[in-house]
Design a protein around this motif. Structure first.
Motif, mmCIF file in Angstrom:
data_model
loop_
_atom_site.group_PDB
_atom_site.id
_atom_site.type_symbol
_atom_site.label_atom_id
_atom_site.label_comp_id
_atom_site.label_asym_id
_atom_site.label_seq_id
_atom_site.Cartn_x
_atom_site.Cartn_y
_atom_site.Cartn_z
ATOM 1 N N LYS A 101 0.835 -1.211 0.000
ATOM 2 C CA LYS A 101 0.000 0.000 0.000
ATOM 3 C C LYS A 101 0.867 1.257 0.000
ATOM 4 C CE LYS A 101 -4.249 1.774 0.674
ATOM 5 N NZ LYS A 101 -5.414 1.477 -0.194
ATOM 6 N N VAL A 102 1.880 1.272 0.869
ATOM 7 C CA VAL A 102 2.782 2.423 0.934
ATOM 8 C C VAL A 102 3.530 2.576 -0.379
ATOM 9 C CG1 VAL A 102 4.808 3.375 2.091
ATOM 10 C CG2 VAL A 102 3.021 2.267 3.434
ATOM 11 N N GLY A 106 1.561 5.597 -1.261
ATOM 12 C CA GLY A 106 2.202 6.575 -0.393
ATOM 13 C C GLY A 106 2.035 6.262 1.082
ATOM 14 N N ILE A 107 2.856 6.903 1.888
ATOM 15 C CA ILE A 107 2.893 6.619 3.316
ATOM 16 C C ILE A 107 1.614 7.042 4.019
ATOM 17 C CG2 ILE A 107 4.002 8.804 3.938
ATOM 18 C CD1 ILE A 107 4.689 5.310 5.461
ATOM 19 N N SER A 108 0.963 8.106 3.558
ATOM 20 C CA SER A 108 -0.279 8.551 4.181
ATOM 21 C C SER A 108 -1.357 7.485 4.050
ATOM 22 C CB SER A 108 -0.749 9.859 3.538
ATOM 23 O OG SER A 108 -1.976 10.272 4.108
ATOM 24 N N LEU A 135 5.567 -0.082 9.300
ATOM 25 C CA LEU A 135 5.480 1.301 8.830
ATOM 26 C C LEU A 135 6.839 1.989 8.904
ATOM 27 C CD1 LEU A 135 2.084 2.421 10.417
ATOM 28 C CD2 LEU A 135 2.576 2.185 7.975
ATOM 29 N N GLU A 136 7.594 1.679 9.947
ATOM 30 C CA GLU A 136 8.920 2.278 10.079
ATOM 31 C C GLU A 136 9.828 1.825 8.930
ATOM 32 O OE1 GLU A 136 11.749 3.713 13.630
ATOM 33 O OE2 GLU A 136 10.565 1.905 13.992
ATOM 34 N N GLY A 137 9.780 0.535 8.604
ATOM 35 C CA GLY A 137 10.561 0.032 7.478
ATOM 36 C C GLY A 137 10.111 0.626 6.162
ATOM 37 N N ALA A 138 8.789 0.781 5.989
ATOM 38 C CA ALA A 138 8.256 1.359 4.753
ATOM 39 C C ALA A 138 8.665 2.820 4.595
ATOM 40 C CB ALA A 138 6.734 1.229 4.737
ATOM 41 N N PRO A 144 11.651 8.274 3.031
ATOM 42 C CA PRO A 144 12.571 8.664 4.108
ATOM 43 C C PRO A 144 12.442 10.127 4.509
ATOM 44 C CG PRO A 144 13.752 8.317 2.028
ATOM 45 C CD PRO A 144 12.360 7.801 1.831
ATOM 46 N N GLU A 145 12.006 10.964 3.575
ATOM 47 C CA GLU A 145 11.864 12.378 3.896
ATOM 48 C C GLU A 145 10.704 12.650 4.853
ATOM 49 O OE1 GLU A 145 9.225 11.467 0.454
ATOM 50 O OE2 GLU A 145 11.280 10.979 1.038
ATOM 51 N N GLU A 146 9.831 11.635 5.076
ATOM 52 C CA GLU A 146 8.673 11.803 5.950
ATOM 53 C C GLU A 146 8.893 11.221 7.342
ATOM 54 O OE1 GLU A 146 6.115 13.459 5.222
ATOM 55 O OE2 GLU A 146 5.655 13.358 3.083
ATOM 56 N N ARG A 147 10.095 10.708 7.612
ATOM 57 C CA ARG A 147 10.327 10.017 8.887
ATOM 58 C C ARG A 147 10.088 10.922 10.098
ATOM 59 N NH1 ARG A 147 15.864 6.868 8.960
ATOM 60 N NH2 ARG A 147 14.954 6.088 10.912
ATOM 61 N N GLU A 148 10.541 12.160 10.007
ATOM 62 C CA GLU A 148 10.363 13.079 11.135
ATOM 63 C C GLU A 148 8.883 13.397 11.344
ATOM 64 O OE1 GLU A 148 11.918 17.471 12.614
ATOM 65 O OE2 GLU A 148 12.875 16.478 10.915
#
Length: 372
Positions: A101-102, A106-108, A135-138, A144-148
């Motif tokens: 899905k991610v 996308g992550i959202s 989710l952390e791995g995805a 990666p720019e959305e990790r924060e």
């Protein structure tokens, strides 16, 4: 969708959730109600009534549901939607779908899918933990720019397991939280969590279990268990050598650091670990020394290894461990490494090396997730 609940039995003002999952309700209540007396006062009932709800031996009056939902911080749909706990296999399939899905939407969209499942099974600690880890791995792989941005939401999931879970799952969640606290230099918070983690028990249950299997004639089961212990111990040994090499370099003892790096390489090959790791320690040391040419030389060996899956079963040491061919970890390692090379300040000296452009042409180092 809709309210999932059974018809009231006997007393028309009493409801029963779909599932008689007592542990699930008890865990769910514990996540939000730390003091039954306060909850009882807020709802206008006795503390013993709240205690019975937690045990699953009785249920709240239906007129209390709106207030109870507010107290628990959920909506009525979630309050009435208790299901039987998911099996590990079902959770595994869900997490695989979550990664897809991610990747596609996308992550959202992935977080929305995850929270919908968690609302359906709010008391499943195994689902909570594995969803957070997935989710952390995805995030590392695909956003990666959305990790924060999503870090706090991930921590909230780990925190739920750490506070309401039990046994190894709770310990794993506390370990993850401690790791995140160390990253943001909250050393006191990390120490408080580490102090809660168990030390090595005085007995070795797995070794005893393997002995029991052998006496029962279950040689394959015993071998599988012992191979797992061997793999775990080898990984612990490698990680200790990596940390010791970094400490030696920080102390200015380059000779010792190189000796430890050589030992780590031998450990990887001796115990059949992922071949990429054989170059990880020398690469860390080369990066710490700002040796751009050595970094490039090692990257030329490391990156091709991350293009193919690590087949654990190909090692004679682990041939009883079935279904453990890693296709995700090499990809995660590759994306982490590439992302660090693209954006981390500590690797700016590598990006200035002329040979870096050739690697860029081969692996597209600066084509994905590039940040200026």
């Amino acid at each position: 969708g809709g309210l999932r609940g059974r018809r009231p039995r006997g007393n028309a003002a009493e409801y029963r959730p779909l599932s008689p999952n007592r542990r699930g309700r008890r865990t769910y209540m514990a996540q939000a109600i730390s003091d039954p007396k306060q909850a009882a006062a807020a709802l206008g009932v006795s503390a013993s009534a709240v205690h019975k709800w937690e045990k699953g031996s009785s249920y709240p009056d239906i007129t209390l549901l709106p207030a109870l939902a507010r107290l628990l911080g959920v909506d009525l749909n979630t309050l009435l939607s208790f299901q039987e706990d998911l099996t590990p296999e079902e959770i595994g399939r869900f997490c695989n779908g979550l990664v897809q899905k991610v990747k596609e939407e996308g992550i959202s969209a992935g977080f929305e899918m995850a929270m919908e499942k968690i609302r359906e099974y709010p008391a499943s600690d195994l689902l909570l933990y594995n969803t957070a880890a997935t989710l952390e791995g995805a995030l590392i792989l695909y956003a990666p720019e959305e990790r924060e941005r999503y870090g706090e939401r991930l921590e909230a999931l780990y925190r739920r397991v750490a506070q309401a879970g039990s046994g190894p799952l709770r310990d794993q969640a506390q370990y993850m939280l401690a790791s995140k606290m160390m990253e943001r230099q909250d050393f006191a918070g990390a120490q408080s969590l580490l102090d809660c983690l168990p030390t090595q028990p005085p007995y070795d249950r797995e070794a005893m279990q393997a002995t029991l299997y052998r006496k029962q004639g279950k040689r394959s089961e015993a071998a599988k268990l012992l191979e797992g212990k061997l793999l775990h111990g080898a990984n612990d040994c490698f990680n200790a050598l990596l940390s010791l090499a970094e400490i030696a370099l920080e102390e200015g003892n380059g000779v010792l650091a190189d000796t430890l790096a050589d030992t780590a390489q031998h450990t990887v090959r001796l115990y059949g670990l992922c071949e990429y790791l054989a170059y990880a320690v020398p690469f860390q040391l080369a990066a710490a020394r700002k040796d751009a040419k050595q970094c490039i030389t090692l990257l030329k060996k490391m990156l091709p290894l991350l293009e193919k899956p690590w087949k654990l079963s190909s090692s004679p040491l682990y041939h009883h461990i079935e279904g453990r061919e890693s296709t995700v970890i090499p990809e995660q390692l590759r994306e982490r490494l590439l992302e660090a090379l693209r954006v981390d300040e500590e690797f700016a000296f590598v990006r200035e090396e002329p040979e870096y452009k050739k690697l860029d042409e081969l692996y597209g180092l600066d084509k994905k997730h590039h940040r200026k």
